[in-house]
Design a protein around this motif. Structure first.
Motif, PDB file in Angstrom:
ATOM      1  N   LEU A 207       0.827  -1.205   0.000  1.00 18.37           N
ATOM      2  CA  LEU A 207       0.000   0.000   0.000  1.00 18.37           C
ATOM      3  C   LEU A 207       0.862   1.257   0.000  1.00 18.37           C
ATOM      4  O   LEU A 207       0.595   2.211  -0.740  1.00 18.37           O
ATOM      5  CB  LEU A 207      -0.911  -0.015   1.231  1.00 18.37           C
ATOM      6  CG  LEU A 207      -1.872   1.169   1.384  1.00 18.37           C
ATOM      7  CD1 LEU A 207      -2.842   1.227   0.216  1.00 18.37           C
ATOM      8  CD2 LEU A 207      -2.635   1.065   2.715  1.00 18.37           C
ATOM      9  N   TRP A 208       1.922   1.236   0.804  1.00 17.95           N
ATOM     10  CA  TRP A 208       2.824   2.396   0.885  1.00 17.95           C
ATOM     11  C   TRP A 208       3.530   2.631  -0.449  1.00 17.95           C
ATOM     12  O   TRP A 208       3.621   3.768  -0.924  1.00 17.95           O
ATOM     13  CB  TRP A 208       3.844   2.152   1.996  1.00 17.95           C
ATOM     14  CG  TRP A 208       4.889   3.221   2.113  1.00 17.95           C
ATOM     15  CD1 TRP A 208       4.732   4.480   2.609  1.00 17.95           C
ATOM     16  CD2 TRP A 208       6.267   3.114   1.715  1.00 17.95           C
ATOM     17  NE1 TRP A 208       5.916   5.167   2.560  1.00 17.95           N
ATOM     18  CE2 TRP A 208       6.869   4.355   2.019  1.00 17.95           C
ATOM     19  CE3 TRP A 208       7.037   2.099   1.149  1.00 17.95           C
ATOM     20  CZ2 TRP A 208       8.223   4.596   1.741  1.00 17.95           C
ATOM     21  CZ3 TRP A 208       8.370   2.327   0.908  1.00 17.95           C
ATOM     22  CH2 TRP A 208       8.946   3.581   1.191  1.00 17.95           C
ATOM     23  N   ARG A 211       1.080   4.088  -2.997  1.00 17.40           N
ATOM     24  CA  ARG A 211       0.831   5.514  -2.799  1.00 17.40           C
ATOM     25  C   ARG A 211       2.006   6.350  -3.264  1.00 17.40           C
ATOM     26  O   ARG A 211       1.825   7.427  -3.848  1.00 17.40           O
ATOM     27  CB  ARG A 211       0.546   5.785  -1.316  1.00 17.40           C
ATOM     28  CG  ARG A 211      -0.822   5.296  -0.850  1.00 17.40           C
ATOM     29  CD  ARG A 211      -1.082   5.652   0.590  1.00 17.40           C
ATOM     30  NE  ARG A 211      -2.434   5.306   0.992  1.00 17.40           N
ATOM     31  CZ  ARG A 211      -2.918   5.473   2.224  1.00 17.40           C
ATOM     32  NH1 ARG A 211      -2.126   5.976   3.176  1.00 17.40           N
ATOM     33  NH2 ARG A 211      -4.157   5.158   2.507  1.00 17.40           N
ATOM     34  N   ARG A 212       3.223   5.856  -3.041  1.00 21.89           N
ATOM     35  CA  ARG A 212       4.407   6.587  -3.518  1.00 21.89           C
ATOM     36  C   ARG A 212       4.429   6.633  -5.046  1.00 21.89           C
ATOM     37  O   ARG A 212       4.798   7.649  -5.632  1.00 21.89           O
ATOM     38  CB  ARG A 212       5.686   5.908  -3.002  1.00 21.89           C
ATOM     39  CG  ARG A 212       5.996   6.168  -1.551  1.00 21.89           C
ATOM     40  CD  ARG A 212       7.375   5.706  -1.188  1.00 21.89           C
ATOM     41  NE  ARG A 212       8.399   6.425  -1.932  1.00 21.89           N
ATOM     42  CZ  ARG A 212       9.707   6.132  -1.912  1.00 21.89           C
ATOM     43  NH1 ARG A 212      10.129   5.098  -1.187  1.00 21.89           N
ATOM     44  NH2 ARG A 212      10.566   6.820  -2.596  1.00 21.89           N
ATOM     45  N   ALA A 215       1.878   9.159  -6.144  1.00 17.25           N
ATOM     46  CA  ALA A 215       2.378  10.505  -5.856  1.00 17.25           C
ATOM     47  C   ALA A 215       3.464  10.901  -6.839  1.00 17.25           C
ATOM     48  O   ALA A 215       3.573  12.060  -7.254  1.00 17.25           O
ATOM     49  CB  ALA A 215       2.896  10.583  -4.442  1.00 17.25           C
TER      50      ALA A 215
END
Length: 217
Positions: A207-208, A211-212, A215
């Motif tokens: 998930l992290w 998101r990166r 972004a």
């Protein structure tokens, strides 16, 4: 600026963690509840810490991975100091809050060993991910499965080591090191919790990273 300064900066954080852990280790090495069990529990520390130190030049893990390893080793040292089945977390909580966690959750045994097995998977998954990415990067689905399976395999190996040590030493020392507390499915419960922790950590990491990536786009 000297050539040594960038190298010093590169290793400043893991070196600070190493010093912090050694101080924590020394404090808990003083009068453990069961010295022989403490020695057995620390065999893994005597192997793992030098291994990470000696391999740091060849494989420098991220600060996050070193920090998570530090937390796990500190949790392990608490278990080694008191013996895992006697860590007084419930009495400490009662002294601070007046509440019993064991009574609140209906626990009938000391759960500290269960917590550390869960933390084994949860905290060391990023370390395993970085190890595979550096040494044998898997592709596709295996990129997500291999670190989880690797930790679960290590969990099984530790359970076998505990069984072997209990068989060899027997008596009070064997029981203290094995720490089943009367649970005939203790090894399976421990491995299941390690697997659960690793899966949760892998999902959080995915998930992290997602998101990166979003972004970055």
């Amino acid at each position: 600026m000297s050539a040594a300064s960038p190298r010093l900066d590169r290793y400043a954080f893991p070196l600070a963690l190493l010093i912090g852990f050694l101080l924590f280790w020394l404090a808990l090495a003083i009068k453990p509840w069961f010295r022989q069990d403490w020695l057995l529990e620390n065999l893994v520390v005597f192997a793992v810490v030098p291994l990470f130190v000696l391999s740091a030049k060849r494989l420098r893990f991220s600060n996050r991975a070193y920090a998570l390893l530090f937390v796990f080793l500190c949790a392990h040292e608490i278990g080694a100091h008191y013996t895992y089945s006697q860590v007084p977390y419930d009495s400490a909580l009662r002294a601070l809050t007046g509440q019993s966690l064991d009574a609140l959750l209906g626990f009938r045994r000391n759960q500290y060993d269960r917590l550390v097995h869960f933390l084994f998977g949860l905290l060391l998954l990023p370390v395993a991910v970085e190890l595979f990415e550096a040494q044998a990067p898997p592709r596709g689905l295996w990129r997500w499965l291999m670190p989880v399976l690797f930790l679960e395999a290590l969990s099984a190996v530790f359970e076998l080591i505990e069984w072997l040590a209990a068989s060899v030493f027997g008596g009070e020392l064997g029981q203290a090191y094995l720490g089943t507390q009367g649970d005939v499915w203790d090894a399976q419960h421990d491995m299941a919790l390690a697997l659960l922790g690793a899966v949760i950590a892998q999902l959080m990491l995915a998930l992290w990273r997602g998101r990166r990536r979003v972004a970055g786009d």
